[in-house]
Write an enzyme that holds these catalytic residues in place. Structure first.
Site, mmCIF file in Angstrom:
data_model
loop_
_atom_site.group_PDB
_atom_site.id
_atom_site.type_symbol
_atom_site.label_atom_id
_atom_site.label_comp_id
_atom_site.label_asym_id
_atom_site.label_seq_id
_atom_site.Cartn_x
_atom_site.Cartn_y
_atom_site.Cartn_z
ATOM 1 N N GLU A 98 -2.847 -3.199 1.234
ATOM 2 C CA GLU A 98 -3.029 -4.622 1.549
ATOM 3 C C GLU A 98 -3.052 -5.488 0.287
ATOM 4 O O GLU A 98 -2.509 -6.591 0.275
ATOM 5 C CB GLU A 98 -4.352 -4.774 2.322
ATOM 6 C CG GLU A 98 -4.480 -6.090 3.052
ATOM 7 C CD GLU A 98 -5.734 -6.117 3.918
ATOM 8 O OE1 GLU A 98 -5.820 -5.285 4.849
ATOM 9 O OE2 GLU A 98 -6.619 -6.940 3.643
ATOM 10 N N ASP A 99 -3.678 -5.001 -0.755
ATOM 11 C CA ASP A 99 -3.981 -5.880 -1.901
ATOM 12 C C ASP A 99 -3.337 -5.491 -3.227
ATOM 13 O O ASP A 99 -3.577 -6.161 -4.236
ATOM 14 C CB ASP A 99 -5.507 -5.941 -2.119
ATOM 15 C CG ASP A 99 -6.233 -6.609 -0.975
ATOM 16 O OD1 ASP A 99 -5.604 -7.401 -0.260
ATOM 17 O OD2 ASP A 99 -7.438 -6.346 -0.793
ATOM 18 N N ASP A 135 -16.543 -1.028 5.693
ATOM 19 C CA ASP A 135 -15.929 -2.176 4.988
ATOM 20 C C ASP A 135 -16.679 -3.468 5.328
ATOM 21 O O ASP A 135 -17.043 -4.255 4.454
ATOM 22 C CB ASP A 135 -14.454 -2.267 5.425
ATOM 23 C CG ASP A 135 -13.629 -3.245 4.601
ATOM 24 O OD1 ASP A 135 -13.995 -3.571 3.459
ATOM 25 O OD2 ASP A 135 -12.564 -3.673 5.117
ATOM 26 N N HIS A 155 -15.790 -2.186 -4.830
ATOM 27 C CA HIS A 155 -15.795 -2.311 -3.360
ATOM 28 C C HIS A 155 -15.331 -1.026 -2.655
ATOM 29 O O HIS A 155 -16.103 -0.458 -1.865
ATOM 30 C CB HIS A 155 -14.994 -3.545 -2.945
ATOM 31 C CG HIS A 155 -14.694 -3.635 -1.488
ATOM 32 N ND1 HIS A 155 -15.675 -3.746 -0.517
ATOM 33 C CD2 HIS A 155 -13.510 -3.618 -0.805
ATOM 34 C CE1 HIS A 155 -15.099 -3.787 0.677
ATOM 35 N NE2 HIS A 155 -13.799 -3.718 0.534
ATOM 36 N N HIS A 201 -8.606 2.104 1.030
ATOM 37 C CA HIS A 201 -8.364 1.256 2.197
ATOM 38 C C HIS A 201 -7.739 -0.102 1.895
ATOM 39 O O HIS A 201 -7.067 -0.674 2.745
ATOM 40 C CB HIS A 201 -9.642 1.099 3.047
ATOM 41 C CG HIS A 201 -10.613 0.093 2.525
ATOM 42 N ND1 HIS A 201 -11.583 0.408 1.599
ATOM 43 C CD2 HIS A 201 -10.763 -1.230 2.780
ATOM 44 C CE1 HIS A 201 -12.295 -0.676 1.321
ATOM 45 N NE2 HIS A 201 -11.810 -1.683 2.023
ATOM 46 N N ASP A 202 -7.936 -0.628 0.674
ATOM 47 C CA ASP A 202 -7.341 -1.932 0.339
ATOM 48 C C ASP A 202 -6.128 -1.814 -0.581
ATOM 49 O O ASP A 202 -5.617 -2.834 -1.051
ATOM 50 C CB ASP A 202 -8.401 -2.842 -0.308
ATOM 51 C CG ASP A 202 -9.306 -3.517 0.720
ATOM 52 O OD1 ASP A 202 -8.843 -3.783 1.851
ATOM 53 O OD2 ASP A 202 -10.488 -3.784 0.392
HETATM 54 N N1 LIG Z 1 -18.033 -10.743 0.624
HETATM 55 C C1 LIG Z 1 -17.154 -10.699 -0.394
HETATM 56 N N2 LIG Z 1 -15.845 -10.381 -0.126
HETATM 57 C C2 LIG Z 1 -14.992 -10.343 -1.176
HETATM 58 C C3 LIG Z 1 -15.416 -10.619 -2.504
HETATM 59 N N3 LIG Z 1 -14.350 -10.473 -3.324
HETATM 60 C C4 LIG Z 1 -13.312 -10.107 -2.574
HETATM 61 N N4 LIG Z 1 -13.672 -10.030 -1.260
HETATM 62 C C5 LIG Z 1 -12.767 -9.654 -0.164
HETATM 63 O O1 LIG Z 1 -12.461 -10.840 0.550
HETATM 64 C C6 LIG Z 1 -12.148 -10.500 1.913
HETATM 65 C C7 LIG Z 1 -12.871 -11.484 2.808
HETATM 66 O O2 LIG Z 1 -12.384 -12.743 2.546
HETATM 67 P P1 LIG Z 1 -11.405 -13.493 3.558
HETATM 68 O O3 LIG Z 1 -11.062 -14.822 2.997
HETATM 69 O O4 LIG Z 1 -12.045 -13.442 4.907
HETATM 70 O O5 LIG Z 1 -10.137 -12.548 3.581
HETATM 71 P P2 LIG Z 1 -8.720 -12.678 2.875
HETATM 72 O O6 LIG Z 1 -8.991 -12.903 1.395
HETATM 73 O O7 LIG Z 1 -8.073 -11.344 3.155
HETATM 74 O O8 LIG Z 1 -8.019 -13.836 3.535
HETATM 75 C C8 LIG Z 1 -12.582 -9.052 2.136
HETATM 76 O O9 LIG Z 1 -11.389 -8.306 2.268
HETATM 77 P P3 LIG Z 1 -11.315 -6.894 3.031
HETATM 78 O O10 LIG Z 1 -12.146 -5.922 2.295
HETATM 79 O O11 LIG Z 1 -9.865 -6.616 3.218
HETATM 80 O O12 LIG Z 1 -12.046 -7.040 4.408
HETATM 81 P P4 LIG Z 1 -11.849 -7.938 5.714
HETATM 82 O O13 LIG Z 1 -11.586 -9.356 5.264
HETATM 83 O O14 LIG Z 1 -10.704 -7.353 6.454
HETATM 84 O O15 LIG Z 1 -13.144 -7.787 6.387
HETATM 85 C C9 LIG Z 1 -13.376 -8.720 0.856
HETATM 86 O O16 LIG Z 1 -13.251 -7.376 0.432
HETATM 87 C C10 LIG Z 1 -16.791 -10.964 -2.746
HETATM 88 O O17 LIG Z 1 -17.219 -11.241 -3.836
HETATM 89 N N5 LIG Z 1 -17.609 -10.995 -1.642
HETATM 90 MN MN LIG Z 2 -12.176 -3.859 2.035
#
Ligand SMILES: Nc1nc2c(ncn2[C@@H]2O[C@H](COP(=O)(O)OP(=O)(O)O)[C@@H](OP(=O)(O)OP(=O)(O)O)[C@H]2O)c(=O)[nH]1
Ligand SMILES: [Mn+2]
Length: 188
Positions: free
Chosen positions: A74-75, A131, A45, A70-71
């Site tokens: 946070e992660d 992102d 990602h 970027h993550d």
């Molecule tokens: N579409 C998708 N997303 C996935 C997958 N695996 C992990 N993610 C991550 O999950 C986050 C979106 O899920 P949510 O339920 O909305 O967020 P949360 O886990 O932070 O609560 C994204 O975080 P983020 O990058 O921090 O972005 P954002 O939520 O701030 O947009 C994304 O990168 C996957 O298989 N598909």
């Molecule tokens: Mn991200």
């Protein structure tokens, strides 16, 4: 833009700076997987987000590094100070701008992303747009394990609101996002 320099101050090429950053991010995300059924390594990602910025014409190495990182805060167990020491104040500042406060409930974090998008710097908006584009394309590719159709649709609607606050930043990224939103609007 100044030459990228590691914390030690020794001059470093752009290629070396990017690879040092990819390596740092890969180590930090090594235990994480994406939520797709194939459990893709998470590092795909941030690398993909950085590459979307390359496709969008972004040449600023600090922005590409911020995308790769970027993550991490946070992660993973990465601290803002670690990023400051390894990548300097500009990169660390950009990552801070795109980092959610995980101590807040999910709903509040999502609301704050919409509220704060417009106030972000041009460079942070670039990372935010890439992102969202990566995650929405990923949602098109397959549904994360345990997500209902409703949750997927809610993510699209929410992402469109965050993107709205980032407009006027990069025509390529916004155009690619618009293609996805047009397709999804028909289905919502
Ligand atoms: N579409 C998708 N997303 C996935 C997958 N695996 C992990 N993610 C991550 O999950 C986050 C979106 O899920 P949510 O339920 O909305 O967020 P949360 O886990 O932070 O609560 C994204 O975080 P983020 O990058 O921090 O972005 P954002 O939520 O701030 O947009 C994304 O990168 C996957 O298989 N598909
Ligand atoms: Mn991200």
């Amino acid at each position: 833009m100044s030459e990228p320099c590691p914390a030690g101050g020794v001059s470093e090429s752009a290629v070396a700076a990017i690879l040092r950053c990819v390596n740092f991010s890969a180590i930090k995300h090594r235990k994480q997987r994406r939520k797709d059924p194939q459990q893709t390594p998470y590092i795909n990602h941030p690398i993909g987000v950085a590459y979307l910025l390359v496709e969008a014409g972004v040449k600023d190495v600090d922005v590409l590094q911020a995308a790769l990182l970027h993550d991490t805060v946070e992660d993973t167990d990465t601290s803002p100070q670690e990023l400051l020491d390894a990548f300097g104040p500009r990169v660390a500042g950009l990552v801070a701008e795109v980092t959610d406060d995980k101590s807040l409930p999910s709903k509040e974090r999502k609301r704050l992303q919409i509220v704060h998008a417009a106030d972000a710097s041009h460079e942070a908006k670039l990372v935010k747009l890439a992102d969202k584009l990566y995650n929405l394309r990923d949602l098109e590719r397959c549904t994360p394990v345990g997500w209902t159709d409703t949750r997927v649709k809610e993510y699209f609607k929410w992402a469109a609101q965050v993107v709205a606050g980032c407009r006027g930043t990069n025509a390529y990224l916004e155009g690619e996002l618009d293609k996805l939103f047009m397709k999804w609007n028909k289905e919502l």
